[in-house]
Design an enzyme around this catalytic site. Structure first.
Site, PDB file in Angstrom:
ATOM      1  N   ARG A 228      13.095 -18.848  20.018  1.00  0.00           N
ATOM      2  CA  ARG A 228      13.263 -17.445  19.435  1.00  0.00           C
ATOM      3  C   ARG A 228      13.053 -16.378  20.306  1.00  0.00           C
ATOM      4  O   ARG A 228      13.373 -15.335  20.319  1.00  0.00           O
ATOM      5  CB  ARG A 228      12.072 -17.418  18.475  1.00  0.00           C
ATOM      6  CG  ARG A 228      12.126 -18.665  17.237  1.00  0.00           C
ATOM      7  CD  ARG A 228      13.130 -18.077  16.006  1.00  0.00           C
ATOM      8  NE  ARG A 228      12.644 -16.744  15.668  1.00  0.00           N
ATOM      9  CZ  ARG A 228      11.683 -16.635  14.770  1.00  0.00           C
ATOM     10  NH1 ARG A 228      11.248 -17.647  14.283  1.00  0.00           N
ATOM     11  NH2 ARG A 228      11.561 -15.347  14.230  1.00  0.00           N
TER      12      ARG A 228
ATOM     13  N   ASN B  94      14.441  -0.845   6.813  1.00  0.00           N
ATOM     14  CA  ASN B  94      13.268  -0.721   5.985  1.00  0.00           C
ATOM     15  C   ASN B  94      13.225   0.613   5.174  1.00  0.00           C
ATOM     16  O   ASN B  94      12.516   0.710   4.453  1.00  0.00           O
ATOM     17  CB  ASN B  94      12.112  -0.956   6.507  1.00  0.00           C
ATOM     18  CG  ASN B  94      11.428   0.379   7.547  1.00  0.00           C
ATOM     19  OD1 ASN B  94      12.424   1.169   7.932  1.00  0.00           O
ATOM     20  ND2 ASN B  94      10.208   0.411   7.860  1.00  0.00           N
TER      21      ASN B  94
ATOM     22  N   LYS C  34      14.965  -7.069   4.119  1.00  0.00           N
ATOM     23  CA  LYS C  34      15.250  -6.082   5.241  1.00  0.00           C
ATOM     24  C   LYS C  34      16.709  -6.338   6.061  1.00  0.00           C
ATOM     25  O   LYS C  34      17.433  -5.398   6.186  1.00  0.00           O
ATOM     26  CB  LYS C  34      14.127  -6.044   6.391  1.00  0.00           C
ATOM     27  CG  LYS C  34      13.099  -5.469   6.199  1.00  0.00           C
ATOM     28  CD  LYS C  34      11.944  -5.228   7.267  1.00  0.00           C
ATOM     29  CE  LYS C  34      10.686  -4.489   6.627  1.00  0.00           C
ATOM     30  NZ  LYS C  34       9.761  -4.469   7.800  1.00  0.00           N
TER      31      LYS C  34
ATOM     32  N   ARG D 124       0.853  -1.061   0.098  1.00  0.00           N
ATOM     33  CA  ARG D 124      -0.142   0.094  -0.159  1.00  0.00           C
ATOM     34  C   ARG D 124       1.114   1.287  -0.133  1.00  0.00           C
ATOM     35  O   ARG D 124       0.404   2.356  -0.036  1.00  0.00           O
ATOM     36  CB  ARG D 124      -1.063   0.119   1.171  1.00  0.00           C
ATOM     37  CG  ARG D 124      -2.434  -0.686   1.189  1.00  0.00           C
ATOM     38  CD  ARG D 124      -2.176  -2.018   0.965  1.00  0.00           C
ATOM     39  NE  ARG D 124      -3.214  -2.794   0.514  1.00  0.00           N
ATOM     40  CZ  ARG D 124      -3.539  -3.948   0.900  1.00  0.00           C
ATOM     41  NH1 ARG D 124      -2.624  -4.975   1.520  1.00  0.00           N
ATOM     42  NH2 ARG D 124      -4.648  -4.495   0.340  1.00  0.00           N
TER      43      ARG D 124
ATOM     44  N   ALA E 150       7.900 -13.548  17.761  1.00  0.00           N
ATOM     45  CA  ALA E 150       9.153 -13.189  18.094  1.00  0.00           C
ATOM     46  C   ALA E 150       9.935 -13.108  16.834  1.00  0.00           C
ATOM     47  O   ALA E 150      11.272 -13.418  16.589  1.00  0.00           O
ATOM     48  CB  ALA E 150       9.815 -14.245  19.085  1.00  0.00           C
TER      49      ALA E 150
ATOM     50  N   ASN F 161       6.107 -16.831  22.667  1.00  0.00           N
ATOM     51  CA  ASN F 161       6.400 -17.277  21.580  1.00  0.00           C
ATOM     52  C   ASN F 161       6.294 -19.152  21.376  1.00  0.00           C
ATOM     53  O   ASN F 161       6.449 -19.294  22.529  1.00  0.00           O
ATOM     54  CB  ASN F 161       7.560 -16.829  20.817  1.00  0.00           C
ATOM     55  CG  ASN F 161       7.712 -17.283  19.213  1.00  0.00           C
ATOM     56  OD1 ASN F 161       6.830 -16.617  18.476  1.00  0.00           O
ATOM     57  ND2 ASN F 161       8.478 -18.034  18.803  1.00  0.00           N
TER      58      ASN F 161
ATOM     59  N   ASP G  82       9.789   1.097  11.623  1.00  0.00           N
ATOM     60  CA  ASP G  82       8.757   0.349  12.151  1.00  0.00           C
ATOM     61  C   ASP G  82       8.502   0.763  13.931  1.00  0.00           C
ATOM     62  O   ASP G  82       7.244   0.736  14.040  1.00  0.00           O
ATOM     63  CB  ASP G  82       9.029  -1.147  11.911  1.00  0.00           C
ATOM     64  CG  ASP G  82       8.902  -1.497  10.462  1.00  0.00           C
ATOM     65  OD1 ASP G  82       8.107  -0.972   9.843  1.00  0.00           O
ATOM     66  OD2 ASP G  82       9.221  -2.644  10.141  1.00  0.00           O
TER      67      ASP G  82
END
Length: 288
Positions: free
Chosen positions: A159, A90, A69, A19, A131, A154, A105
């Site tokens: 993780r 990002n 990323k 988007r 995680a 998680n 983010d």
């Protein structure tokens, strides 16, 4: 001679569902900027070459989404603190002839709650479900805002343990079996897992266990009202969907490439909500 149009992009693989072009096109038109922002699908094996040719191709920078990323993190000459802490980039831009990378983010997550729930950071402890990379961004934001008790839950405990070691003091790791007892005194519940997305509609946690003052937010934005948010709303809790995070994370990049800090407006939100309502577009949890 007229200045060349300012160019930016979002790249991923796939990326057609992003988007971000709609968001940035809205701002370019609103502020009367001669510029463009386009989605470019780049396969992982071609990503390094793509990055090397950005300046030659006239780009001021752009956004990077799944699966690039971590590769972007390794390729840039300099990273901001958020990218260093989160371990992923990002947003790309040029500074002094060098390619720089950041991660917006965490900013997007915090700014969304700032808009709709001022003072949210005093509402700890926080329980974070998941995680992955999104969890890293959320945990960074929580630590930046001074929340000192962050509980990562998680399915794969190892993780969660990795993130506990990464972020240090105040962060604990737990298996999903412990979720119920962890919620009893939690003031903030954040879902960063894929549960709740279209095609994966399970309930990530039971908000019935939360105290009455708790805030529940989900970084998933397709659908806007996930099973977790629906259950929390029925329980009478404050809830916030993931679309605001998507919109707010786009702000710093636009400012870097186009020179104006844009505003996240109700009109922009409605534009993207309308797009999400189209069945052919109802996919993905990508943050760009």
């Amino acid at each position: 001679m007229a200045e060349a149009a300012k160019k930016a992009f979002v790249t991923g693989h796939p990326v057609a569902h992003s988007r971000s072009p709609k968001i940035h096109a809205y701002w370019l038109a609103k502020y009367g900027i001669d510029g463009s922002y386009r989605a470019i699908d780049v396969a992982p094996e071609a990503f390094a070459e793509f990055v090397e040719t950005l300046e030659a191709n006239g780009y001021r920078g752009g956004n990077v989404t799944i699966p690039h990323k971590e590769a972007a993190f390794a390729l840039v000459a300099r990273r901001d603190d958020a990218a260093e802490q989160i371990g992923a980039v990002n947003t790309l831009w040029f500074e002094g002839g060098k390619l720089c990378g950041g991660n917006t983010d965490a900013h997007g997550f915090a700014a969304n709650l700032d808009e709709y729930a001022p003072g949210w950071a005093t509402n700890g402890p926080a329980v974070v479900l998941g995680a992955g990379g999104a969890a890293r961004a959320v945990i960074h934001a929580l630590k930046q805002r001074g929340i000192s008790d962050i509980r990562i839950v998680n399915r794969t405990l190892a993780r969660a343990e990795e993130l506990r070691h990464r972020f240090g003091a105040g962060v604990s790791a737990h298996s999903t079996a412990a979720t119920g007892e962890l919620l009893v005194d939690a003031g903030l519940l954040v879902n960063t897992s894929a549960l709740g997305m279209h095609g994966n509609e399970g309930l990530s946690a039971d908000p019935a266990r939360l105290p009455d003052h708790a805030i529940v937010t989900d970084i998933v934005y397709v659908p806007l009202q996930t099973p977790l948010l629906a259950a929390a709303k029925a329980r009478g809790l404050k809830t916030f969907d993931g679309l605001g995070m998507l919109l707010h994370q786009a702000v710093p990049g636009f400012e870097r490439w186009f020179g104006i800090r844009p505003e996240v407006t109700a009109e922009l939100r409605q534009l993207i909500v309308a797009d999400l309502g189209a069945p052919e577009n109802a996919q993905g949890m990508t943050k760009e």
